[in-house]
Design a protein around this motif. Structure first.
Motif, PDB file in Angstrom:
ATOM      1  N   PRO A 162      21.223  35.378   2.473  1.00  0.00           N
ATOM      2  CA  PRO A 162      19.798  35.219   3.441  1.00  0.00           C
ATOM      3  C   PRO A 162      19.591  33.759   3.435  1.00  0.00           C
ATOM      4  O   PRO A 162      18.844  33.156   4.415  1.00  0.00           O
ATOM      5  CB  PRO A 162      18.849  36.014   2.627  1.00  0.00           C
ATOM      6  CG  PRO A 162      19.425  36.448   1.468  1.00  0.00           C
ATOM      7  CD  PRO A 162      21.023  36.458   1.652  1.00  0.00           C
ATOM      8  N   GLU A 163      19.796  33.024   2.361  1.00  0.00           N
ATOM      9  CA  GLU A 163      19.350  31.769   2.152  1.00  0.00           C
ATOM     10  C   GLU A 163      19.975  30.773   3.088  1.00  0.00           C
ATOM     11  O   GLU A 163      19.685  29.797   3.508  1.00  0.00           O
ATOM     12  CB  GLU A 163      19.409  31.311   0.630  1.00  0.00           C
ATOM     13  CG  GLU A 163      20.990  31.040   0.380  1.00  0.00           C
ATOM     14  CD  GLU A 163      21.814  31.941   0.100  1.00  0.00           C
ATOM     15  OE1 GLU A 163      21.248  33.378  -0.075  1.00  0.00           O
ATOM     16  OE2 GLU A 163      23.004  32.016   0.215  1.00  0.00           O
ATOM     17  N   ARG A 164      21.116  31.126   3.535  1.00  0.00           N
ATOM     18  CA  ARG A 164      21.893  30.518   4.666  1.00  0.00           C
ATOM     19  C   ARG A 164      21.939  31.081   5.975  1.00  0.00           C
ATOM     20  O   ARG A 164      22.908  31.078   6.675  1.00  0.00           O
ATOM     21  CB  ARG A 164      23.498  30.091   4.264  1.00  0.00           C
ATOM     22  CG  ARG A 164      23.435  29.678   2.787  1.00  0.00           C
ATOM     23  CD  ARG A 164      22.726  28.205   2.586  1.00  0.00           C
ATOM     24  NE  ARG A 164      22.962  27.169   3.433  1.00  0.00           N
ATOM     25  CZ  ARG A 164      22.316  26.182   3.538  1.00  0.00           C
ATOM     26  NH1 ARG A 164      20.811  26.208   2.932  1.00  0.00           N
ATOM     27  NH2 ARG A 164      22.512  24.924   4.457  1.00  0.00           N
ATOM     28  N   CYS A 224      22.583  36.713  11.607  1.00  0.00           N
ATOM     29  CA  CYS A 224      23.653  36.064  11.310  1.00  0.00           C
ATOM     30  C   CYS A 224      23.608  34.611  11.837  1.00  0.00           C
ATOM     31  O   CYS A 224      23.429  34.492  13.138  1.00  0.00           O
ATOM     32  CB  CYS A 224      25.113  36.598  11.606  1.00  0.00           C
ATOM     33  SG  CYS A 224      26.457  35.589  11.278  1.00  0.00           S
ATOM     34  N   GLY A 225      23.609  33.541  11.327  1.00  0.00           N
ATOM     35  CA  GLY A 225      23.552  32.224  11.759  1.00  0.00           C
ATOM     36  C   GLY A 225      24.667  31.388  12.257  1.00  0.00           C
ATOM     37  O   GLY A 225      24.877  30.366  12.657  1.00  0.00           O
ATOM     38  N   GLY A 226      25.742  32.420  12.554  1.00  0.00           N
ATOM     39  CA  GLY A 226      27.143  31.913  12.827  1.00  0.00           C
ATOM     40  C   GLY A 226      27.774  31.182  11.840  1.00  0.00           C
ATOM     41  O   GLY A 226      27.690  31.459  10.606  1.00  0.00           O
ATOM     42  N   PHE A 227      28.767  30.526  12.163  1.00  0.00           N
ATOM     43  CA  PHE A 227      29.703  29.704  11.172  1.00  0.00           C
ATOM     44  C   PHE A 227      29.015  28.916  10.375  1.00  0.00           C
ATOM     45  O   PHE A 227      27.924  28.438  10.688  1.00  0.00           O
ATOM     46  CB  PHE A 227      30.775  29.132  11.991  1.00  0.00           C
ATOM     47  CG  PHE A 227      31.839  28.467  10.822  1.00  0.00           C
ATOM     48  CD1 PHE A 227      32.029  27.240  10.599  1.00  0.00           C
ATOM     49  CD2 PHE A 227      32.869  29.466  10.217  1.00  0.00           C
ATOM     50  CE1 PHE A 227      32.834  26.684   9.557  1.00  0.00           C
ATOM     51  CE2 PHE A 227      33.712  29.027   9.472  1.00  0.00           C
ATOM     52  CZ  PHE A 227      33.807  27.582   9.132  1.00  0.00           C
TER      53      PHE A 227
HETATM   54  C1  LIG Z   1      31.037  21.301  14.377  1.00  0.00           C
HETATM   55  C2  LIG Z   1      31.244  22.661  13.760  1.00  0.00           C
HETATM   56  C3  LIG Z   1      32.765  23.195  14.075  1.00  0.00           C
HETATM   57  C4  LIG Z   1      33.208  24.001  13.052  1.00  0.00           C
HETATM   58  C5  LIG Z   1      33.353  25.246  13.606  1.00  0.00           C
HETATM   59  C6  LIG Z   1      34.796  25.509  13.621  1.00  0.00           C
HETATM   60  C7  LIG Z   1      35.219  26.769  12.792  1.00  0.00           C
HETATM   61  C8  LIG Z   1      36.255  27.684  13.236  1.00  0.00           C
HETATM   62  C9  LIG Z   1      36.511  28.765  12.539  1.00  0.00           C
HETATM   63  C10 LIG Z   1      35.782  29.824  12.482  1.00  0.00           C
HETATM   64  C11 LIG Z   1      35.298  30.470  13.626  1.00  0.00           C
HETATM   65  C12 LIG Z   1      33.828  30.699  13.770  1.00  0.00           C
HETATM   66  C13 LIG Z   1      33.464  30.772  14.918  1.00  0.00           C
HETATM   67  C14 LIG Z   1      31.899  30.496  15.088  1.00  0.00           C
HETATM   68  C15 LIG Z   1      31.099  29.200  15.528  1.00  0.00           C
HETATM   69  C16 LIG Z   1      29.941  29.299  15.465  1.00  0.00           C
HETATM   70  O1  LIG Z   1      29.250  30.253  14.929  1.00  0.00           O
HETATM   71  S1  LIG Z   1      29.098  27.874  15.840  1.00  0.00           S
HETATM   72  C17 LIG Z   1      27.549  27.986  15.722  1.00  0.00           C
HETATM   73  C18 LIG Z   1      27.277  27.659  14.355  1.00  0.00           C
HETATM   74  N1  LIG Z   1      25.756  28.282  14.101  1.00  0.00           N
HETATM   75  C19 LIG Z   1      24.825  27.511  14.568  1.00  0.00           C
HETATM   76  O2  LIG Z   1      24.628  26.468  15.248  1.00  0.00           O
HETATM   77  C20 LIG Z   1      23.447  27.878  14.296  1.00  0.00           C
HETATM   78  C21 LIG Z   1      22.706  26.843  13.356  1.00  0.00           C
HETATM   79  N2  LIG Z   1      21.222  27.821  13.123  1.00  0.00           N
HETATM   80  C22 LIG Z   1      20.324  27.704  13.661  1.00  0.00           C
HETATM   81  O3  LIG Z   1      20.105  27.720  14.906  1.00  0.00           O
HETATM   82  C23 LIG Z   1      19.050  28.335  13.033  1.00  0.00           C
HETATM   83  O4  LIG Z   1      19.107  27.931  11.590  1.00  0.00           O
HETATM   84  C24 LIG Z   1      18.683  29.677  13.271  1.00  0.00           C
HETATM   85  C25 LIG Z   1      19.944  30.693  12.812  1.00  0.00           C
HETATM   86  C26 LIG Z   1      18.457  30.158  14.702  1.00  0.00           C
HETATM   87  C27 LIG Z   1      17.733  30.090  12.204  1.00  0.00           C
HETATM   88  O5  LIG Z   1      16.727  29.397  12.604  1.00  0.00           O
HETATM   89  P1  LIG Z   1      15.406  29.204  11.710  1.00  0.00           P
HETATM   90  O6  LIG Z   1      14.881  30.754  11.407  1.00  0.00           O
HETATM   91  O7  LIG Z   1      14.362  28.227  12.349  1.00  0.00           O
HETATM   92  O8  LIG Z   1      15.819  28.761  10.213  1.00  0.00           O
HETATM   93  P2  LIG Z   1      16.242  27.495  10.059  1.00  0.00           P
HETATM   94  O9  LIG Z   1      15.285  26.630   9.480  1.00  0.00           O
HETATM   95  O10 LIG Z   1      16.871  26.514  11.174  1.00  0.00           O
HETATM   96  O11 LIG Z   1      17.408  27.522   8.834  1.00  0.00           O
HETATM   97  C28 LIG Z   1      17.094  27.984   7.769  1.00  0.00           C
HETATM   98  C29 LIG Z   1      18.105  27.587   6.609  1.00  0.00           C
HETATM   99  O12 LIG Z   1      19.542  28.168   6.932  1.00  0.00           O
HETATM  100  C30 LIG Z   1      20.325  27.207   7.229  1.00  0.00           C
HETATM  101  N3  LIG Z   1      21.199  27.512   8.128  1.00  0.00           N
HETATM  102  C31 LIG Z   1      20.868  28.174   9.272  1.00  0.00           C
HETATM  103  N4  LIG Z   1      22.044  28.425  10.069  1.00  0.00           N
HETATM  104  C32 LIG Z   1      22.908  27.870   9.299  1.00  0.00           C
HETATM  105  C33 LIG Z   1      24.543  27.754   9.566  1.00  0.00           C
HETATM  106  N5  LIG Z   1      25.054  28.423  10.560  1.00  0.00           N
HETATM  107  N6  LIG Z   1      25.433  27.409   8.521  1.00  0.00           N
HETATM  108  C34 LIG Z   1      24.724  26.863   7.215  1.00  0.00           C
HETATM  109  N7  LIG Z   1      23.492  26.990   7.111  1.00  0.00           N
HETATM  110  C35 LIG Z   1      22.564  27.314   8.071  1.00  0.00           C
HETATM  111  C36 LIG Z   1      19.396  25.824   7.490  1.00  0.00           C
HETATM  112  O13 LIG Z   1      20.290  24.866   7.398  1.00  0.00           O
HETATM  113  C37 LIG Z   1      18.199  26.118   6.697  1.00  0.00           C
HETATM  114  O14 LIG Z   1      18.889  25.856   5.430  1.00  0.00           O
HETATM  115  P3  LIG Z   1      17.558  24.827   4.444  1.00  0.00           P
HETATM  116  O15 LIG Z   1      17.221  23.610   5.442  1.00  0.00           O
HETATM  117  O16 LIG Z   1      18.453  24.489   3.306  1.00  0.00           O
HETATM  118  O17 LIG Z   1      16.404  25.807   4.122  1.00  0.00           O
END
Ligand SMILES: CCCCCCCCCCCCC/C=C/C(=O)SCCNC(=O)CCNC(=O)[C@H](O)C(C)(C)COP(=O)(O)OP(=O)(O)OC[C@H]1O[C@@H](n2cnc3c(N)ncnc32)[C@H](O)[C@@H]1OP(=O)(O)O
Length: 269
Positions: free
Chosen positions: A27-29, A67-70
């Motif tokens: 949940p933290e990520r 789930c926030g994705g990768f």
């Molecule tokens: C350039 C990268 C390329 C690499 C990819 C290649 C990998 C290939 C192999 C695997 C295949 C996987 C395929 C999947 C790909 C994807 O999923 S790409 C998309 C990745 N995800 C995102 O871009 C979403 C990012 N996050 C958000 O948009 C928002 O956080 C949210 C999920 C909509 C939630 O928003 P909100 O409620 O406002 O919370 P936040 O304040 O934004 O976040 C809270 C904390 O959680 C951390 N966090 C959120 N999402 C992620 C994440 N995906 N990875 C890691 N951490 C995440 C965020 O940093 C906050 O942390 P703190 O600041 O420390 O509190």
């Protein structure tokens, strides 16, 4: 009945016979996806698929996101991979989602919050999605230089919400909030957050009351018919499923129960 198990990235609970609940547990990520999660999800899905007494899987997330994705913190580590190494990484992730989608019993996603990027793809690997009011979806891929052709998202979206809406969603990377998601069919229902799991369990119980083989062959037909190219091919596949079911014990039991004005006792044999 199998005991609850705790994996590194999720918990697997058995609230009642026939129902398994997988709760992503980072949940933290925002329950973002790591290689460990992919490996564990694939392993658990393959194990669940072999359980004869399983009837429904519910998939949800701990905390405020589905789930926030990768895991973008892991992303940096991938830059050293060769192109083939990167392909291996992508294919490992795809195997996990394919294993979830391929579980023979229905999978219900209880979308408790944001389903972003691969989290959207994960929700689409479920057969049914029920959301809380904070359920929200986005194809975050284009926001970070990736394509929405990822982990099945392009396949599901064009079939679920139509090519034009899928295009808008994929190209803009905008969020689809719960109410709009329900209107598009991305969510089957929006329910209060506090009753999300109960609603998913209630739907699971309805499914559990039916013929297991009938439900499982219905899933097989519905999935296959997203792939077959013709009505005739679809009928052929449906005919085989029905023929199989009439050879089982559940259909005669259902007919007997109907006559006796009682609930059927399905065994899945
Ligand atoms: C350039 C990268 C390329 C690499 C990819 C290649 C990998 C290939 C192999 C695997 C295949 C996987 C395929 C999947 C790909 C994807 O999923 S790409 C998309 C990745 N995800 C995102 O871009 C979403 C990012 N996050 C958000 O948009 C928002 O956080 C949210 C999920 C909509 C939630 O928003 P909100 O409620 O406002 O919370 P936040 O304040 O934004 O976040 C809270 C904390 O959680 C951390 N966090 C959120 N999402 C992620 C994440 N995906 N990875 C890691 N951490 C995440 C965020 O940093 C906050 O942390 P703190 O600041 O420390 O509190």
């Amino acid at each position: 009945m199998a005991e609850p198990t705790t994996w590194e990235t999720f918990t697997l609970e058995r609230p009642e016979p026939g129902i398994a609940v997988v709760t992503l547990n980072r949940p933290e990520r925002m329950n973002s996806m790591t290689n460990t999660m992919f490996v564990e999800l694939e392993k658990a899905a393959l194990q669940l698929d072999r359980e004869d007494d399983l009837r429904v899987v519910i998939l949800t997330g701990a905390g405020k996101a589905f789930c926030g994705g990768f895991d973008l913190d892991d992303a940096e580590g991938l830059s050293s991979l060769t192109p083939i190494g990167m392909l291996d990484q992508q294919e490992m992730a795809a195997r996990a989602l394919s294993a979830i989608r391929g579980i023979r019993v229905p999978v219900i996603a209880a979308v408790n919050g944001a389903a972003a990027g691969g989290g959207l793809s994960l929700s689409l690997a479920a057969d049914i999605r029920i959301g809380s009011p904070t359920a929200r979806f986005n194809a975050a891929f284009v926001r970070i230089g990736l394509s929405a052709g990822d982990l099945g998202a392009s396949w599901h979206l064009t079939r679920l919400i139509g090519p034009a809406r899928a295009a808008e969603f994929a190209y803009t990377g905008r969020f689809i909030e719960a109410v709009e998601a329900e209107s598009l069919g991305l969510l089957n229902a929006v329910v209060p957050a506090e009753s999300l799991l109960d609603e998913a369990l209630a739907m699971a119980r309805l499914i559990c009351a039916n013929s297991p083989a009938g439900v499982q062959l219905s899933k097989r037909a519905l999935h296959a018919n997203m792939e077959v190219s013709s009505y005739a091919a679809a009928l052929e596949l449906e005919n085989r499923g029905q023929a199989l079911l009439t050879r089982g014990e559940d259909m005669p039991e259902a007919l007997a129960a109907f006559k006796d004005k009682r609930s059927p006792n399905f065994t899945g044999r």
